[in-house]
Scaffold this active site. Structure first.
Site, PDB file in Angstrom:
ATOM      1  N   GLU A 100      -2.352  19.906   6.838  1.00  0.00           N
ATOM      2  CA  GLU A 100      -2.857  20.101   5.490  1.00  0.00           C
ATOM      3  C   GLU A 100      -3.957  19.091   5.173  1.00  0.00           C
ATOM      4  O   GLU A 100      -3.942  17.958   5.651  1.00  0.00           O
ATOM      5  CB  GLU A 100      -1.712  19.944   4.472  1.00  0.00           C
ATOM      6  CG  GLU A 100      -0.665  21.021   4.631  1.00  0.00           C
ATOM      7  CD  GLU A 100       0.450  20.939   3.594  1.00  0.00           C
ATOM      8  OE1 GLU A 100       0.370  20.120   2.668  1.00  0.00           O
ATOM      9  OE2 GLU A 100       1.402  21.719   3.734  1.00  0.00           O
ATOM     10  N   CYS A 120       5.094  12.314  11.687  1.00  0.00           N
ATOM     11  CA  CYS A 120       4.839  10.866  11.698  1.00  0.00           C
ATOM     12  C   CYS A 120       6.072  10.155  12.222  1.00  0.00           C
ATOM     13  O   CYS A 120       7.193  10.459  11.817  1.00  0.00           O
ATOM     14  CB  CYS A 120       4.507  10.380  10.285  1.00  0.00           C
ATOM     15  SG  CYS A 120       4.176   8.605  10.214  1.00  0.00           S
ATOM     16  N   CYS A 124       9.342   6.427   7.193  1.00  0.00           N
ATOM     17  CA  CYS A 124       9.686   5.779   5.926  1.00  0.00           C
ATOM     18  C   CYS A 124      10.688   6.667   5.187  1.00  0.00           C
ATOM     19  O   CYS A 124      10.563   7.894   5.198  1.00  0.00           O
ATOM     20  CB  CYS A 124       8.433   5.563   5.078  1.00  0.00           C
ATOM     21  SG  CYS A 124       7.176   4.638   5.973  1.00  0.00           S
ATOM     22  N   GLY A 172       0.725  11.516   8.670  1.00  0.00           N
ATOM     23  CA  GLY A 172       0.522  10.682   9.851  1.00  0.00           C
ATOM     24  C   GLY A 172       0.162   9.248   9.536  1.00  0.00           C
ATOM     25  O   GLY A 172      -0.233   8.908   8.423  1.00  0.00           O
ATOM     26  N   GLU A 173       0.333   8.397  10.543  1.00  0.00           N
ATOM     27  CA  GLU A 173      -0.043   6.985  10.436  1.00  0.00           C
ATOM     28  C   GLU A 173      -1.370   6.818  11.204  1.00  0.00           C
ATOM     29  O   GLU A 173      -1.390   6.862  12.441  1.00  0.00           O
ATOM     30  CB  GLU A 173       1.071   6.104  11.029  1.00  0.00           C
ATOM     31  CG  GLU A 173       0.696   4.660  11.279  1.00  0.00           C
ATOM     32  CD  GLU A 173       0.032   3.960  10.089  1.00  0.00           C
ATOM     33  OE1 GLU A 173       0.588   3.963   8.991  1.00  0.00           O
ATOM     34  OE2 GLU A 173      -1.078   3.407  10.282  1.00  0.00           O
ATOM     35  N   SER A 204      -5.357   4.302   4.821  1.00  0.00           N
ATOM     36  CA  SER A 204      -4.067   3.796   4.352  1.00  0.00           C
ATOM     37  C   SER A 204      -3.124   3.632   5.548  1.00  0.00           C
ATOM     38  O   SER A 204      -2.985   4.533   6.367  1.00  0.00           O
ATOM     39  CB  SER A 204      -3.475   4.787   3.346  1.00  0.00           C
ATOM     40  OG  SER A 204      -2.173   4.389   2.974  1.00  0.00           O
ATOM     41  N   SER A 227       0.396   0.294   2.530  1.00  0.00           N
ATOM     42  CA  SER A 227       1.599   0.803   1.872  1.00  0.00           C
ATOM     43  C   SER A 227       2.635  -0.308   1.901  1.00  0.00           C
ATOM     44  O   SER A 227       3.358  -0.473   2.874  1.00  0.00           O
ATOM     45  CB  SER A 227       2.125   2.031   2.634  1.00  0.00           C
ATOM     46  OG  SER A 227       1.220   3.091   2.477  1.00  0.00           O
ATOM     47  N   LEU A 228       2.666  -1.078   0.825  1.00  0.00           N
ATOM     48  CA  LEU A 228       3.556  -2.240   0.794  1.00  0.00           C
ATOM     49  C   LEU A 228       4.939  -1.845   0.265  1.00  0.00           C
ATOM     50  O   LEU A 228       5.942  -2.022   0.947  1.00  0.00           O
ATOM     51  CB  LEU A 228       2.923  -3.345  -0.072  1.00  0.00           C
ATOM     52  CG  LEU A 228       3.654  -4.679  -0.088  1.00  0.00           C
ATOM     53  CD1 LEU A 228       3.667  -5.331   1.282  1.00  0.00           C
ATOM     54  CD2 LEU A 228       3.022  -5.628  -1.121  1.00  0.00           C
ATOM     55  N   HIS A 229       4.972  -1.326  -0.933  1.00  0.00           N
ATOM     56  CA  HIS A 229       6.166  -0.726  -1.549  1.00  0.00           C
ATOM     57  C   HIS A 229       7.350  -1.672  -1.770  1.00  0.00           C
ATOM     58  O   HIS A 229       8.401  -1.229  -2.247  1.00  0.00           O
ATOM     59  CB  HIS A 229       6.658   0.498  -0.755  1.00  0.00           C
ATOM     60  CG  HIS A 229       5.613   1.542  -0.507  1.00  0.00           C
ATOM     61  ND1 HIS A 229       4.650   1.878  -1.431  1.00  0.00           N
ATOM     62  CD2 HIS A 229       5.366   2.339   0.567  1.00  0.00           C
ATOM     63  CE1 HIS A 229       3.862   2.832  -0.934  1.00  0.00           C
ATOM     64  NE2 HIS A 229       4.260   3.113   0.269  1.00  0.00           N
ATOM     65  N   ASN A 305       7.061  10.814  -5.882  1.00  0.00           N
ATOM     66  CA  ASN A 305       7.170  12.272  -5.904  1.00  0.00           C
ATOM     67  C   ASN A 305       8.448  12.669  -5.187  1.00  0.00           C
ATOM     68  O   ASN A 305       8.551  12.476  -3.977  1.00  0.00           O
ATOM     69  CB  ASN A 305       5.973  12.914  -5.193  1.00  0.00           C
ATOM     70  CG  ASN A 305       4.838  13.161  -6.152  1.00  0.00           C
ATOM     71  OD1 ASN A 305       4.984  13.014  -7.360  1.00  0.00           O
ATOM     72  ND2 ASN A 305       3.699  13.532  -5.613  1.00  0.00           N
ATOM     73  N   CYS A 349      -1.741  13.576  -1.848  1.00  0.00           N
ATOM     74  CA  CYS A 349      -1.851  12.650  -0.728  1.00  0.00           C
ATOM     75  C   CYS A 349      -0.532  11.936  -0.532  1.00  0.00           C
ATOM     76  O   CYS A 349       0.050  11.433  -1.478  1.00  0.00           O
ATOM     77  CB  CYS A 349      -2.916  11.609  -1.032  1.00  0.00           C
ATOM     78  SG  CYS A 349      -4.534  12.133  -0.563  1.00  0.00           S
TER      79      CYS A 349
HETATM   80  N1  SAH Z   1       0.899   6.743   6.898  1.00  0.00           N
HETATM   81  C1  SAH Z   1      -0.017   6.131   6.016  1.00  0.00           C
HETATM   82  C2  SAH Z   1      -0.913   7.115   5.273  1.00  0.00           C
HETATM   83  C3  SAH Z   1      -0.292   8.380   4.782  1.00  0.00           C
HETATM   84  S1  SAH Z   1       0.882   8.228   3.472  1.00  0.00           S
HETATM   85  C4  SAH Z   1       0.696   5.227   5.042  1.00  0.00           C
HETATM   86  O1  SAH Z   1       1.915   5.265   4.975  1.00  0.00           O
HETATM   87  O2  SAH Z   1       0.022   4.452   4.367  1.00  0.00           O
HETATM   88  C5  SAH Z   1      -0.153   7.971   2.051  1.00  0.00           C
HETATM   89  C6  SAH Z   1       0.574   7.246   0.883  1.00  0.00           C
HETATM   90  O3  SAH Z   1       1.543   8.104   0.242  1.00  0.00           O
HETATM   91  C7  SAH Z   1       1.335   6.042   1.346  1.00  0.00           C
HETATM   92  O4  SAH Z   1       1.112   4.938   0.487  1.00  0.00           O
HETATM   93  C8  SAH Z   1       2.749   6.491   1.270  1.00  0.00           C
HETATM   94  O5  SAH Z   1       3.631   5.429   1.191  1.00  0.00           O
HETATM   95  C9  SAH Z   1       2.724   7.370   0.025  1.00  0.00           C
HETATM   96  N2  SAH Z   1       3.902   8.255  -0.108  1.00  0.00           N
HETATM   97  C10 SAH Z   1       4.673   8.764   0.860  1.00  0.00           C
HETATM   98  N3  SAH Z   1       5.674   9.497   0.343  1.00  0.00           N
HETATM   99  C11 SAH Z   1       5.531   9.451  -1.009  1.00  0.00           C
HETATM  100  C12 SAH Z   1       6.259  10.013  -2.112  1.00  0.00           C
HETATM  101  N4  SAH Z   1       7.309  10.789  -1.906  1.00  0.00           N
HETATM  102  N5  SAH Z   1       5.818   9.752  -3.363  1.00  0.00           N
HETATM  103  C13 SAH Z   1       4.729   8.990  -3.565  1.00  0.00           C
HETATM  104  N6  SAH Z   1       3.991   8.442  -2.574  1.00  0.00           N
HETATM  105  C14 SAH Z   1       4.392   8.654  -1.299  1.00  0.00           C
HETATM  106 FE1  SF4 Z   2       4.382   8.034   7.992  1.00  0.00          FE
HETATM  107 FE2  SF4 Z   2       2.982   7.027   5.913  1.00  0.00          FE
HETATM  108 FE3  SF4 Z   2       4.990   8.770   5.503  1.00  0.00          FE
HETATM  109 FE4  SF4 Z   2       5.549   6.292   6.295  1.00  0.00          FE
HETATM  110  S1  SF4 Z   2       4.586   6.898   4.351  1.00  0.00           S
HETATM  111  S2  SF4 Z   2       6.455   8.178   7.142  1.00  0.00           S
HETATM  112  S3  SF4 Z   2       3.824   5.887   7.643  1.00  0.00           S
HETATM  113  S4  SF4 Z   2       3.071   9.186   6.575  1.00  0.00           S
END
Ligand code: SAH
Ligand code: SF4
Length: 372
Positions: A100, A120, A124, A172-173, A204, A227-229, A305, A349
């Site tokens: 997508e 991926c 996470c 993907g990463e 990212s 993506s610190l979180h 989300n 995204c």
């Molecule tokens: N793999 C990379 C890039 C793709 S994810 C990464 O993790 O950074 C893009 C962003 O969307 C990341 O910051 C990720 O943590 C966030 N993301 C993933 N799942 C999500 C969700 N359910 N709600 C909000 N953001 C989310």
């Molecule tokens: Fe992969 Fe990014 Fe999703 Fe983590 S947040 S599973 S690194 S796509």
């Protein structure tokens, strides 16, 4: 106005070659350098669909191109347009896997979110994309083709618009597909082609510290988003197992190295998960963590989300988000809350998933950054 030609042949896409590689290939195949310049122009400026359309290229060289490459490796399976201008594309790869891509209309232009892998492996615990183990990396050509097909979506409608910004935040990463990522960035950034400015490209990452350092060495002036979180290792490890391999100390050492080398700022993405990482003490820890990089660090507070397979998580309350935001602001941290604007299509995204999976309509929202 030509219609996008779709083919699922297994030859590699010529979009996978950087300009330097195309020059080398052309010379290896008996042409002069200027031939590659012409081809590059046909691909990225005139955006032709077939090698035969390249009218100033000799017939025998067109045969060589046809024997070696396809132009577009993707088949467009679905396009969904939302009322707010967001468009989601479902593309089929030559091996029938689906990815997508999302086009977002922003105040400053058009931004495209690209996918770099099918599935991926980072896994996470809150993410829809990570539910499927990585099937394979996308080639550089397949990543570039996503941008080209969106650009052609404008072209075919006679719209004088261009893709001005790119975010590598789809499935993907990106740093787990490093070589292809770099080739992709060089191609879309090339002045003689799409010329998407490095400062308009954001990558990212979940925090592959070794790759962040390597990336710093490329000299590309790209925006880095982390993506610190979570503000500490315990919380981060509980939601992102990559934190075991690259704990916060290692990650920050790499980010500081990146900042030193590039003089850029860095964005920290922080999904607000109710009861997990959204308390004032977490905010205070985050302030302390970012103390040394104050002016260079930007925090994006992102609404979660919901993903039905991850029902242990829910979205933080508005009050908790605002409290968290206040602590960061008072602590001198640059911060925005990404405000959600609901949408009628399943596109956002970071929330993309392979469509072979069960769709979660609750996740069908798009977020856009706003300053509070
Ligand atoms: N793999 C990379 C890039 C793709 S994810 C990464 O993790 O950074 C893009 C962003 O969307 C990341 O910051 C990720 O943590 C966030 N993301 C993933 N799942 C999500 C969700 N359910 N709600 C909000 N953001 C989310
Ligand atoms: Fe992969 Fe990014 Fe999703 Fe983590 S947040 S599973 S690194 S796509």
């Amino acid at each position: 106005m030509t219609k996008t030609i779709q083919t699922n042949e297994t030859k590699p896409s010529i979009y996978g070659l950087t300009r330097d590689q195309l020059i080398d290939w052309s010379i290896d195949n008996g042409a002069k350098k200027f031939r590659a310049t012409q081809i590059w122009d046909w691909l990225y400026k005139k955006r032709v669909e077939t090698f035969e359309d390249m009218t100033n290229i000799p017939k025998d060289f067109i045969e060589k191109l046809n024997a070696a490459f396809v132009i577009n490796p993707l088949i467009q399976r679905l396009v969904q347009e939302s009322k707010d201008g967001t468009v989601k594309y479902l593309f089929e790869l030559p091996d029938k896997m689906l990815v997508e891509t999302v086009l977002m209309r922003q105040k400053y232009g058009f931004s495209v979110c690209v996918t770099t892998q099918v599935g991926c492996n980072i896994g996470c615990t809150f993410c829809a994309s990570g539910l499927i183990k990585k099937q394979r990396d996308l080639t550089a050509g397949e990543i570039t083709a996503q941008i080209m097909l969106v650009q052609k979506y404008f072209d075919e409608r006679g719209l004088d618009e261009r893709v001005s910004h790119v975010v590598v935040m789809g499935i993907g990463e990106p740093f787990d597909n490093y070589e292809n990522l770099i080739k992709f960035i060089k191609t879309i950034n090339d002045d003689h082609g799409l010329a998407i400015g490095a400062r308009h490209i954001t990558v990212s990452t979940s925090g592959l510290a070794n790759k962040i350092k390597e990336f710093a060495g490329t000299g590309l002036q790209i925006n880095l988003a982390i993506s610190l979180h979570a503000p500490n290792n315990d919380v981060r490890t509980s939601i992102m197992r990559i934190n075991r391999q690259f704990p916060i100390e290692t990650l920050f050492e790499a980010i500081n190295y990146y900042l030193d080398k590039t003089n850029r700022r860095v964005t920290f993405e922080y999904i607000m998960l109710r009861g997990v990482n959204d308390k004032p003490e977490h905010a205070r820890e985050l302030v302390a963590l970012l103390k040394d990089m104050r002016k260079l660090a930007y925090v994006n507070l992102i609404p979660y989300n919901p993903v039905s397979e991850h029902d242990q998580y829910s979205r933080s309350t508005k009050e908790d988000v605002l409290k968290f935001y206040d602590v960061l602001k008072k602590g001198g941290v640059n911060c925005v809350i990404r405000q959600e604007h609901g949408t009628d299509i399943d596109a956002a995204c970071g929330q993309l998933r392979s469509n072979t999976m069960k769709k979660d309509k609750a996740a069908a929202r798009v977020t856009k950054p706003v300053t509070v």
